[in-house]
Design an enzyme around this catalytic site. Structure first.
Site, short mmCIF file in Angstrom:
data_model
loop_
_atom_site.label_atom_id
_atom_site.label_comp_id
_atom_site.label_asym_id
_atom_site.label_seq_id
_atom_site.Cartn_x
_atom_site.Cartn_y
_atom_site.Cartn_z
CE LYS A 56 -4.06 7.06 2.59
NZ LYS A 56 -3.68 5.66 2.77
N GLY A 81 0.83 -1.21 0.00
CA GLY A 81 0.00 0.00 0.00
C GLY A 81 0.85 1.25 0.00
CG ASP A 84 7.73 3.26 11.97
OD1 ASP A 84 7.66 2.17 11.37
OD2 ASP A 84 7.39 3.39 13.17
#
Ligand code: ITT
Length: 191
Positions: free
Chosen positions: A169, A12, A67
């Protein structure tokens, strides 16, 4: 053209980075399959640095890592840095979150991304962080995206990340906002 390794094995994320980095004049390469980086740090920032720095040193090239995760207020910030390890797959992770929030009124949450870019010798040269605020809904909505996207309703437009197309998004996500801040630095390095 210089190489830039994407220090990630998350499909993703990789899909999003391919679009988000399309204006950078680099050859975007994926982290070698055989290379495993253990994420054992206690902050998003330290994990991002560890991923970018190990991949850059092992490949002798520039590397970029993030992260990221979702922090839920009523769960004292969990899953947080454990977002990818909260259960064995995306569906079970979503089920766990919804179960833990069962009966709780406060559904406030944010996604966070810490991005790190390292030079070929493993030195940190760029860092960035951004958040995206929203709410955890009661039942998943939408088919797009990955991870917790179907249960995260973004504050400003009321859609879940999974209901948004890529362009939407990328206009509000934690990852896109963190990356936008460092695009000028990347353009300079890869000019
Ligand atoms: P890499 O370390 O290989 O990049 P990972 O999935 O382990 O992959 P992280 O440790 O950064 O990556 O964990 C991030 C997790 O947080 C990810 O697996 C998702 O569950 C969640 N997450 C992060 N960004 C997200 C997004 O934009 N949409 C949905 N879930 C996201």
């Amino acid at each position: 053209m210089r190489n830039l390794y994407l220090a990630s094995k998350n499909k993703g994320k990789i899909k999003e980075y391919k679009k988000l980095l399309s204006t950078i004049n680099c050859k975007l390469l994926l982290q070698p399959e055989s290379l495993e980086v253990e994420e054992n740090c206690l902050t998003f920032r330290d994990n991002a640095i560890k991923k970018a720095s190990e991949v850059s040193r092992k490949t002798n090239n520039f590397a970029i890592a993030d992260d990221s995760g979702i922090c839920i207020e009523a769960l004292d910030g969990k899953p947080g840095i454990y977002s990818s390890r909260y259960a064995e797959n995306d569906q079970k992770r979503i089920e766990r979150v919804l179960k833990e929030l069962n009966g709780l009124k406060n559904r406030s949450a944010f996604f966070i991304a810490n991005i790190c870019v390292c030079s070929p010798n493993g030195e940190v040269i760029i860092e960035s962080e951004a958040k995206c605020h929203g709410n955890i809904i009661f039942r998943p909505r939408g088919k797009g995206g990955f991870g917790y996207d179907p249960i995260f309703e973004e504050t400003s437009n009321g859609l879940t990340f999974a209901e948004m197309n890529n362009v939407m998004k990328d206009s509000c996500s934690h990852r896109a906002k963190a990356l936008k801040k460092i695009i000028p630095d990347l353009l300079e390095i890869f000019s």
